[in-house]
Design an enzyme around this catalytic site. Structure first.
Site, PDB file in Angstrom:
ATOM      1  N   ARG B 118       0.650  -1.306  -0.048  1.00 50.08           N
ATOM      2  CA  ARG B 118      -0.037  -0.059   0.066  1.00 50.08           C
ATOM      3  C   ARG B 118       0.651   1.449  -0.081  1.00 50.08           C
ATOM      4  O   ARG B 118       0.501   2.316   0.246  1.00 50.08           O
ATOM      5  CB  ARG B 118      -1.050   0.050   1.080  1.00 50.08           C
ATOM      6  N   THR B 162       1.908  -6.076   3.943  1.00 49.76           N
ATOM      7  CA  THR B 162       1.191  -5.275   2.716  1.00 49.76           C
ATOM      8  C   THR B 162       1.016  -4.028   3.147  1.00 49.76           C
ATOM      9  O   THR B 162       0.732  -3.024   2.146  1.00 49.76           O
ATOM     10  CB  THR B 162      -0.207  -5.904   2.351  1.00 49.76           C
ATOM     11  N   SER B 177       0.609  -8.503   8.498  1.00 50.89           N
ATOM     12  CA  SER B 177      -0.515  -9.251   7.751  1.00 50.89           C
ATOM     13  C   SER B 177      -0.388 -10.911   8.340  1.00 50.89           C
ATOM     14  O   SER B 177       0.976 -11.222   8.698  1.00 50.89           O
ATOM     15  CB  SER B 177      -0.497  -9.504   6.311  1.00 50.89           C
ATOM     16  N   GLY B 178      -1.335 -11.703   7.871  1.00 53.43           N
ATOM     17  CA  GLY B 178      -1.166 -13.162   8.288  1.00 53.43           C
ATOM     18  C   GLY B 178      -2.422 -13.713   9.184  1.00 53.43           C
ATOM     19  O   GLY B 178      -2.491 -14.778   9.623  1.00 53.43           O
ATOM     20  N   GLU B 180      -4.741 -14.869   8.184  1.00 53.39           N
ATOM     21  CA  GLU B 180      -5.079 -16.328   7.606  1.00 53.39           C
ATOM     22  C   GLU B 180      -4.247 -17.492   7.804  1.00 53.39           C
ATOM     23  O   GLU B 180      -4.362 -18.649   7.321  1.00 53.39           O
ATOM     24  CB  GLU B 180      -5.566 -16.420   6.231  1.00 53.39           C
ATOM     25  N   THR B 248      -4.481  -9.029  13.088  1.00 53.45           N
ATOM     26  CA  THR B 248      -3.629  -8.413  12.136  1.00 53.45           C
ATOM     27  C   THR B 248      -3.779  -6.951  11.848  1.00 53.45           C
ATOM     28  O   THR B 248      -4.942  -6.585  12.093  1.00 53.45           O
ATOM     29  CB  THR B 248      -3.087  -9.083  11.201  1.00 53.45           C
ATOM     30  N   ASN B 268      -9.451  -9.762  11.703  1.00 53.25           N
ATOM     31  CA  ASN B 268      -9.999 -11.144  12.035  1.00 53.25           C
ATOM     32  C   ASN B 268      -9.424 -11.777  13.114  1.00 53.25           C
ATOM     33  O   ASN B 268      -8.460 -12.026  12.931  1.00 53.25           O
ATOM     34  CB  ASN B 268     -10.584 -11.810  10.802  1.00 53.25           C
ATOM     35  N   ASP B 310     -15.376 -13.022   8.973  1.00 58.25           N
ATOM     36  CA  ASP B 310     -14.126 -12.383   8.486  1.00 58.25           C
ATOM     37  C   ASP B 310     -14.230 -10.818   8.237  1.00 58.25           C
ATOM     38  O   ASP B 310     -13.538 -10.348   7.211  1.00 58.25           O
ATOM     39  CB  ASP B 310     -13.528 -12.871   7.109  1.00 58.25           C
ATOM     40  N   ARG B 337     -15.665  -3.282   7.655  1.00 56.71           N
ATOM     41  CA  ARG B 337     -16.175  -4.283   6.803  1.00 56.71           C
ATOM     42  C   ARG B 337     -17.590  -4.720   7.067  1.00 56.71           C
ATOM     43  O   ARG B 337     -18.320  -5.131   6.223  1.00 56.71           O
ATOM     44  CB  ARG B 337     -15.057  -5.423   7.075  1.00 56.71           C
ATOM     45  N   TRP B 546      -7.684  -8.677  -3.220  1.00 62.02           N
ATOM     46  CA  TRP B 546      -8.655  -9.660  -2.770  1.00 62.02           C
ATOM     47  C   TRP B 546      -9.726  -9.809  -4.034  1.00 62.02           C
ATOM     48  O   TRP B 546      -9.997 -10.899  -4.641  1.00 62.02           O
ATOM     49  CB  TRP B 546      -9.211  -9.573  -1.442  1.00 62.02           C
TER      50      TRP B 546
HETATM   51  O1  PQQ Z   1      -5.899 -11.020   7.973  1.00 56.42           O
HETATM   52  C1  PQQ Z   1      -5.096 -10.651   7.350  1.00 56.42           C
HETATM   53  O2  PQQ Z   1      -3.786 -10.680   7.645  1.00 56.42           O
HETATM   54  C2  PQQ Z   1      -5.164 -10.040   6.229  1.00 56.42           C
HETATM   55  C3  PQQ Z   1      -4.319  -9.459   5.231  1.00 56.42           C
HETATM   56  C4  PQQ Z   1      -4.632  -8.819   4.191  1.00 56.42           C
HETATM   57  C5  PQQ Z   1      -3.857  -8.096   3.337  1.00 56.42           C
HETATM   58  O3  PQQ Z   1      -2.557  -8.023   3.947  1.00 56.42           O
HETATM   59  O4  PQQ Z   1      -3.616  -7.653   2.086  1.00 56.42           O
HETATM   60  C6  PQQ Z   1      -5.896  -8.769   3.689  1.00 56.42           C
HETATM   61  C7  PQQ Z   1      -6.805  -9.348   4.563  1.00 56.42           C
HETATM   62  N1  PQQ Z   1      -6.575 -10.063   5.815  1.00 56.42           N
HETATM   63  C8  PQQ Z   1      -8.282  -9.330   4.212  1.00 56.42           C
HETATM   64  O5  PQQ Z   1      -9.173  -9.837   4.941  1.00 56.42           O
HETATM   65  C9  PQQ Z   1      -9.010  -8.770   3.038  1.00 56.42           C
HETATM   66  O6  PQQ Z   1      -9.871  -8.834   3.004  1.00 56.42           O
HETATM   67  C10 PQQ Z   1      -7.768  -7.972   2.238  1.00 56.42           C
HETATM   68  C11 PQQ Z   1      -8.107  -7.612   1.174  1.00 56.42           C
HETATM   69  C12 PQQ Z   1      -6.874  -7.132   0.570  1.00 56.42           C
HETATM   70  C13 PQQ Z   1      -6.508  -6.338  -0.490  1.00 56.42           C
HETATM   71  O7  PQQ Z   1      -5.408  -5.806  -0.515  1.00 56.42           O
HETATM   72  O8  PQQ Z   1      -7.443  -6.338  -1.156  1.00 56.42           O
HETATM   73  N2  PQQ Z   1      -5.998  -7.456   1.719  1.00 56.42           N
HETATM   74  C14 PQQ Z   1      -6.550  -8.181   2.536  1.00 56.42           C
END
Ligand code: PQQ
Ligand code: PQQ
Lengths: 588, 588
Positions: B118, B162, B177-178, B180, B248, B268, B310, B337, B546
């Site tokens: 970003r 990110t 991040s992470g 998931e 995160t 989340n 989420d 969200r 995403w």
């Molecule tokens: O839970 C996380 O660590 C995590 C990281 C990221 C990310 O780093 O891009 C996203 C998400 N979740 C997420 O839930 C999400 O909707 C999302 C959209 C995006 C994007 O850049 O379009 N990143 C992320």
């Protein structure tokens, strides 16, 4: 002769699409390779106001050569490997269909000069795609569904493709790349409806495989045309070297319907170490004129016998009816890699003019007009200096005073507009063994801007092919690796490696009327079309090709990329990779 | 307190750059995350004449989020993985320096939602780069030379980055991040000069690791602020689940100098199968207000206790001084969200407004203003329905009524301009085991446009945060995944996933004043700057994130890409991959 219905139809359909200047129905706009458009809404008076109308990223990095086709409101775009095809509705820029071939990525490493692809062909509701892996495919122009496919070569042996297929009559013609893999060059004509091979003509070897008639195929001999005689190729090679002797055919082809003749050039003899292939190495480095029905060679002319510099003869043949030394002539004009601009009588094959189109060319003093042979300067003969000797300061460099980037012809000024390279080289040949499927090069090169000149690596020139004279020359920082377009609006447009689209006054090419920085460096060809009453000019950007191979393939050492990496290193200060189309128009 | 010279300087330098509207010195233009510019050369009257001034391909495919920075005539651009950085001279568009980190490509597979990044931060002659592999780097803004680097997390465990780093005072703040991968979220503050870690605050766990003071850190409790009490996080988790419990911090942070407070949200709780983590899972899904010097939490507010969908709480906190229910308020506005638009008193942390900013949100009826808790509709509770049951028709989908794409605030209209998603989902949780470094998701999703609506997947809305009301809504075919920009010229601009940059009238957002198709789909944020007397508006295009993960990662199955592939499949009919910057201006 009884014309088959297919023959007549094919010509009629494609010819009518070409005749309508709203379309851009062939890669060069027409079969003469003129790259000229009758459109004139955008002209010298208003081009300064031109704007970007829309843009489209292709999703593929690396070098974007050629241009889209435009046929009846639909645009057909191609990409470099993996050679995706998009059909786009020009009303909405919506993608109507996509064709995304799955190709073995091992093909990438078999491509000498980037994963370029010079574009699609159209005829009779079909789009012809020549994949890198050598598969030739016919797609339904409406749906993108595959109609047929044909295997044209074996990529495992380095026989890959980068050329655009060309439709002439009822056949689609394609060539082959791999001169740096010892591939034996040929062109092959396939039936556009069935995909069946109709004829195949090799560049080297026995007469029957070359489709040469020893008695009827003629060449310039002692100031006149004479039959080539028996085994004209075989006699000029040592042993079986011709079997791995190159002469590939990856350029642009042209066609004269009046005589049903196709024209194209053959590439360098393999290897780049001339000592391994004594002789003239016929018919590498040759202009070929063949009957389109049978493939039989009408006439041939070898520009660089026994090449010692990699001066592939594949650059486009532009057919134009011009005055040559005061005489109206059905001419063929060709700007060879070797730095000479040739004008021949395209019907007879007679050599009329051969002059340097870059005054800094130094490897030959001139072309002897009687023998047609360039007079080589011993100092720059990499063969005479021999293997493991670095021959320094040869001009032009291996990528020639011009490479594949096609020139345009303007019927109004009667001049040719030539995107050129202004680059010299050091060249050190060495002994190399042939291993099937492995690079077979045998020389180490380095490249640099032409010394004692304007410091840049390119010029855009206006050329009088009847006299063999540069009329005007516009210096450029980098080689002009983009195909030119001339229009009835008095414009000559081309792209630069930094990424600028430039339109200049065709009457005074030093007058830059428009300049715009597209997303990436331009090695694509400028094209134009009309849609709903509006003229558009467009160009692919996407740095790559031989000049941009360092960036495209991520190479670092100056001598990598067959010597181009060092010479063009500065490009990375101006642009980055990325394939996209930029479309320009006047404001509403 | 005695301010260290570094502290004062850092603020002074960056603050003066921000104060000059010719620059775009932070990702959101300022520390309040307002995404508003005082420039007005381009305005509602003339934006229709706007043109593309120049373009630049970044050489990287996949999703391009964020925007370049502009500081004193120099532009700093970033790319997705491998996170290249370019410094470009705005006089010539020449690249002055490049920084191309070498990162292990195995990081790519550890990124949930495309290889996005970003953007950069600037302060005191330094450019801060947060690499995907979690390395935080300070570069000399003049030369691109690395000044220091710090390791922020272990990508082998899925701890990647990110988010843009953010400089507040003498510290650069970054997250992780992470969610998931079961990564335990935190933010970390590094000294801008030395790169030393100053403080680190986890989202979950013991008070001392969270930098929570049980007595002083307050939260909205029964209609007033009250201390969170001891072990406020630990108490809401079963066993050690909090250690792999997510939360995160990959969003946009904001800062109020008046109180030296930083604001951000946590993501989340892990896994997506709620049955594996009974309890409120504090402080996931929480707005955090922390002292920037020490990191100590001032107040916290959890929006979605025990998340079952989420609905990461990471979206930006916009700080604005507005009337809330008629009372002038130092507000914090946040479009979560979960589909609720929240307005809080940013100083006290009191909850003032919580209303749906998409009327189709159905998982909760409303937020109880006394408890601050959303009232969950049993039918849409994936936890109550339980594992291996497909909960159908939940609105919004997991990617929320808005994801990371930041909204803007216009001080003239006092409205917020919000790029939204209009997408619903089916959600089927399942039991999943934690394996370090492996995805830890535990649900199968599919997404689709909101039923019984306008058919599209997005809206661009104007929102009154004082009242919690949609003022206007502009339907869009796809989710608006691009950050908005408002300007003193009366414009509100945003990008679309098809690739259009649109500028609308901030007073009437259904009035499209300008529209241009950039090379690829837009998930970047619109920004503006002035150079040599001319205002420019710019935006990255490059489909991904995403929403665009199917195209970016080449996924095919509808439930792949955490459920996004099917929902956004149609995107490929409109655009293709490719990262580039398009810069607009008025004609000369
Ligand atoms: O839970 C996380 O660590 C995590 C990281 C990221 C990310 O780093 O891009 C996203 C998400 N979740 C997420 O839930 C999400 O909707 C999302 C959209 C995006 C994007 O850049 O379009 N990143 C992320
Ligand atoms: O000998 C060959 O088969 C062969 C193939 C190609 C090709 O297919 O692109 C090039 C060349 N040679 C070559 O010599 C050359 O200068 C060249 C430039 C380019 C380009 O697209 O920029 N291709 C090629």
């Amino acid at each position: 002769a009884l014309a088959l219905p297919g023959v007549a139809l094919a010509n009629a359909d494609l010819e009518s699409k070409i005749a309508n200047p709203k379309n851009w129905a062939m890669q060069a706009g027409d079969m003469f390779n003129q790259r000229y458009s009758k459109l004139k809404q955008i002209n010298t008076g208003n081009v300064g106001k031109m704007q970007v109308a829309w843009t489209f990223s292709t999703g593929v990095l690396r070098g974007h050569e050629g241009s889209p086709l435009v046929i009846d409101g639909m645009m057909y775009l191609h990409t470099p490997f993996p050679n995706k095809v998009f059909a786009m509705d020009l009303d909405t820029q919506k993608i109507v269909w996509r064709y995304e071939p799955k190709q073995d990525p091992s093909v990438i490493a078999q491509m000498c000069c980037d994963t370029v692809y010079r574009g699609l062909a159209y005829a009779e509701g079909k789009i012809f795609l020549q994949q890198a892996d050598s598969t030739l495919v016919a797609l339904d122009a409406k749906t993108g569904k595959q109609i047929w496919s044909a295997v044209n070569g074996d990529p495992k042996l380095g026989a890959v493709n980068t050329n655009a297929p060309h439709v002439f009559g009822d056949k689609v013609l394609t060539g082959i790349s791999g001169g740096e893999w010892g591939v034996r060059g040929f062109v092959a004509a396939y039936d556009i409806n069935s995909g069946k091979l109709v004829w195949k003509a090799y560049s080297t070897g026995p007469d029957n495989e070359m489709l040469i008639d020893p008695d009827k195929t003629v060449t310039w001999t002692d100031g006149k045309m004479a039959p080539v005689g028996k085994d004209s190729s075989l006699k000029t090679w040592k042993g079986d070297q011709w079997k791995i002797g190159g002469g590939t055919t990856w350029g642009w082809y042209s066609y004269d319907k009046a005589t049903n003749t196709v024209y194209y050039g053959t590439g360098n003899p393999s290897t780049w170490n001339p000592s391994q292939r004594p002789g003239d190495n016929k018919w590498s480095m040759t202009i070929m004129a063949r009957d389109m029905n049978t493939g039989m060679a009408k006439w041939v002319y070898q520009m660089t016998p026994h090449d010692e510099w990699d001066f592939d003869g594949i650059n486009e043949m532009i057919l134009a009816d011009i005055d040559v030394k005061g005489k109206p002539t059905k001419a063929l004009v060709h700007f060879d890699r070797n730095g000479f601009g040739y004008t021949l009588d395209r019907v007879s094959g007679e050599l009329l003019v051969a002059e340097k189109y870059d005054p800094k060319v130094n490897w030959a003093t001139h072309v002897d007009m009687k023998t047609g042979r360039p007079q080589v300067v011993a100092k720059y003969s990499t063969g005479q200096n021999g293997p493991d000797v670095n021959t320094k300061g040869v001009c032009p460099a291996a990528l020639g005073s011009k490479d594949q980037q096609p020139a345009s012809f303007d019927p109004n000024t009667k001049l040719f507009y030539v995107p050129t390279n202004h680059v010299c080289m050091d060249y050190e040949p060495f002994e190399v063994s042939y291993v099937a499927g492995q690079p077979y090069v045998g020389a180490t090169l380095s490249m640099f801007p032409t010394p004692d000149s304007h410091g840049g690596m390119g010029n855009f020139i206006a050329w009088d092919a009847g006299k063999g004279k540069i009329v005007q020359s516009k210096p450029e920082k980098f080689s002009v690796w983009s195909g030119a377009l001339n229009t009835a609006g008095g414009l000559s447009c081309f792209g630069t490696l930094e990424g600028y689209l430039k339109c200049v006054d065709a009457k005074n090419i030093n007058k830059e009327l428009y300049k715009f920085k597209t997303p990436s460096g331009i090695i694509g060809n400028v094209f134009t079309y009309e849609h709903k009453g509006k003229q558009y000019i467009g160009v692919f950007s996407g740095i790559g090709g031989w000049a941009g191979i360092g960036m495209a393939a991520g190479l670092e050492k100056p001598t990598e990329g067959l010597g181009a990496v060092g010479g063009y290193r500065e490009l990375a200060d101006y642009t980055q990779l990325g394939g996209s189309l930029t479309i320009f128009a006047l404001p509403n």
